[in-house]
Scaffold this active site. Structure first.
Site, PDB file in Angstrom:
ATOM      1  N   ASN A 199       0.822  -1.203   0.000  1.00 45.85           N
ATOM      2  CA  ASN A 199       0.000   0.000   0.000  1.00 45.85           C
ATOM      3  C   ASN A 199       0.866   1.267   0.000  1.00 45.85           C
ATOM      4  O   ASN A 199       2.043   1.221  -0.346  1.00 45.85           O
ATOM      5  CB  ASN A 199      -1.010  -0.001   1.144  1.00 45.85           C
ATOM      6  N   ARG A 200       0.281   2.386   0.427  1.00 47.75           N
ATOM      7  CA  ARG A 200       0.900   3.696   0.219  1.00 47.75           C
ATOM      8  C   ARG A 200       1.542   4.264   1.489  1.00 47.75           C
ATOM      9  O   ARG A 200       1.057   4.037   2.600  1.00 47.75           O
ATOM     10  CB  ARG A 200      -0.133   4.690  -0.307  1.00 47.75           C
ATOM     11  N   HIS A 211       3.474   0.235  -2.737  1.00 46.61           N
ATOM     12  CA  HIS A 211       3.891  -1.179  -2.838  1.00 46.61           C
ATOM     13  C   HIS A 211       5.402  -1.370  -2.890  1.00 46.61           C
ATOM     14  O   HIS A 211       5.916  -2.177  -3.669  1.00 46.61           O
ATOM     15  CB  HIS A 211       3.233  -1.829  -4.036  1.00 46.61           C
ATOM     16  N   HIS A 268      -0.845  -9.756  -4.022  1.00 48.61           N
ATOM     17  CA  HIS A 268      -1.651  -8.863  -4.854  1.00 48.61           C
ATOM     18  C   HIS A 268      -2.340  -9.592  -6.001  1.00 48.61           C
ATOM     19  O   HIS A 268      -2.376  -9.096  -7.131  1.00 48.61           O
ATOM     20  CB  HIS A 268      -0.775  -7.731  -5.397  1.00 48.61           C
ATOM     21  N   SER A 269      -2.921 -10.744  -5.734  1.00 48.49           N
ATOM     22  CA  SER A 269      -3.692 -11.427  -6.775  1.00 48.49           C
ATOM     23  C   SER A 269      -5.039 -10.736  -6.978  1.00 48.49           C
ATOM     24  O   SER A 269      -5.680 -10.286  -6.022  1.00 48.49           O
ATOM     25  CB  SER A 269      -3.917 -12.894  -6.406  1.00 48.49           C
ATOM     26  N   TYR A 270      -5.437 -10.665  -8.246  1.00 48.03           N
ATOM     27  CA  TYR A 270      -6.773 -10.185  -8.622  1.00 48.03           C
ATOM     28  C   TYR A 270      -7.640 -11.412  -8.894  1.00 48.03           C
ATOM     29  O   TYR A 270      -7.249 -12.297  -9.662  1.00 48.03           O
ATOM     30  CB  TYR A 270      -6.727  -9.375  -9.908  1.00 48.03           C
ATOM     31  N   ASP A 310     -11.318   1.303  -3.008  1.00 43.92           N
ATOM     32  CA  ASP A 310      -9.856   1.150  -2.923  1.00 43.92           C
ATOM     33  C   ASP A 310      -9.431   1.651  -1.552  1.00 43.92           C
ATOM     34  O   ASP A 310      -8.684   2.616  -1.419  1.00 43.92           O
ATOM     35  CB  ASP A 310      -9.166   1.942  -4.039  1.00 43.92           C
ATOM     36  N   GLU A 312      -6.390  -7.562  -0.172  1.00 46.73           N
ATOM     37  CA  GLU A 312      -4.994  -7.558   0.263  1.00 46.73           C
ATOM     38  C   GLU A 312      -4.942  -7.415   1.781  1.00 46.73           C
ATOM     39  O   GLU A 312      -5.195  -6.343   2.324  1.00 46.73           O
ATOM     40  CB  GLU A 312      -4.242  -6.405  -0.396  1.00 46.73           C
TER      41      GLU A 312
END
Length: 385
Positions: free
Chosen positions: A114-115, A140, A214-216, A286, A349
């Site tokens: 994340n940020r 990330h 980070h799988s979608y 998000d 996540e």
């Protein structure tokens, strides 16, 4: 004649006994290895070889992992008719992963998932500037975070289920982070159709760590379909509102009465386009949800009505970032044909909170020498008939 007969019998018995032992040994070894297959996957522009590891459980469920970025390139799950299909987004060619992977498809994320605001933080009186790769912020782990690194992969031969041990040592100062960080991640595919991910890390200097995967996912198995028909439940009474650059404001807001209330299962698309300031800032969902409870527990469940697929998420982390694929833009081909369009995949996540190093009210992500970072997340798949 008697001597020949006795000798023959002795030799025959020896061969039978020895052969049985040899065959048993072969079965012991292959029984642990036949469910993990290694193959060549591709070559990077620098000439580095990428290996692919395929894990298969007794039901036929498969997970494919490459040593570049620890990336999960494929994960199959059954529908209500027993049909196994790939349910994670990814590229059709290896080049997609090592030529940027702008969406972080399937990757291990570190040092910090994340940020982090303004790409800097202070630790023990010293300020560290890290890679600025998301507007004014760091995302990330930076442009060359763990998702771009080669991981050493070993097959764990004495494990009960197919298991990979991935390890990577991040040098002191890599992407601006202090301390040499030694990271180990285990991927295990169990016979109840669960992917277990265990994280460990140690450092030689005080640093910050927040690892995730980070799988979608798209449980339809058709990556051209949007995920807005998936039904989601999140075990969280609060979430973190964000500013214009998606950094948490510090407020911990109750989900009740907002489009962020997933305490009762509802379709992702039900309120995703509501007239809500937070949804406008994220272009959808998000955000980090503040999870109820502590320890390893069930924190989310996703159901796809058409196929009957269910994915339940367990973690010991305090938060989860639910991301509804708002920045997927159709630039890349999917593995089932067509393009990865807007909202054709979602992420859950598991994590500590975004920007924790700069927000003292959030759970700490500091790791000191002598301590061990440990975390576990499970994605378990089942069906509803």
């Amino acid at each position: 004649m008697k001597e020949i007969t006795y000798n023959s019998i002795f030799i025959l018995l020896f061969l039978i006994i020895f052969g049985c032992k040899k065959e048993n040994n072969k079965q012991d070894i292959s029984g642990k290895m036949e469910n993990v297959h290694t193959s060549d996957y591709g070559i990077t522009p620098k000439g580095d070889s990428i290996k692919k590891y395929t894990l298969t459980n007794k039901n036929g469920m498969k997970i494919e992992v490459i040593n570049f970025g620890g990336i999960i390139t494929s994960l199959t799950a059954p529908d209500r008719n027993g049909k196994y299909e790939d349910v994670v987004l990814g590229f059709t060619k290896p080049e997609g992963y090592f030529e940027g992977n702008p969406y972080y498809f399937g990757a291990l994320i570190g040092r910090y998932g994340n940020r982090i605001a303004n790409a800097k933080f202070s630790l023990e009186g010293k300020t560290f500037e890290i890679d600025k790769n998301d507007g004014p912020n760091s995302l990330h782990g930076g442009k060359e975070g763990f998702h771009t690194r080669f991981w050493n992969i070993e097959v764990v031969k004495d494990a009960k289920f197919p298991t990979l041990k991935l390890s990577y040592t991040s040098a002191d100062g890599e992407e601006g982070y202090p301390g040499k960080l030694t990271t180990t991640v285990f991927y295990t595919l169990t016979d109840d159709n669960a992917l277990e991910i265990s994280y460990e890390a140690e450092t030689d200097k005080p640093t910050v760590v927040n690892l995730t995967q980070h799988s979608y996912f798209n449980l339809s198995g058709n990556f051209t379909k949007t995920i807005t028909d998936h039904e989601l439940q999140i075990n969280a009474d609060h979430f973190l509102p964000v500013n214009e650059t998606l950094i948490p404001t510090g407020e911990q807001k109750a989900v009740k009465g907002t489009p962020f209330d997933f305490t009762v299962s509802k379709s992702i698309g039900k309120e995703i386009n509501a007239d809500d300031d937070q949804l406008k800032k994220g272009k959808g969902y998000d955000h980090n949800w503040i999870l109820n409870g502590k320890g390893l527990r069930s924190i989310a469940k996703v159901y796809h009505p058409e196929t009957g697929r269910i994915m339940e998420v367990f973690t010991d982390e305090p938060g989860v970032q639910f991301y509804s694929g708002n920045f997927l833009d159709g630039k890349f081909d999917t593995k089932t044909g067509g393009k990865n369009e807007f909202r054709t995949g979602f992420c859950l996540e598991t994590q500590h909170f975004p920007d924790s190093p700069n927000q003292s009210s959030f759970p700490s992500t500091e790791l000191k020498p002598g301590q061990k970072y440990q975390s576990k997340t499970i994605y378990k798949f089942s069906v509803k008939k």
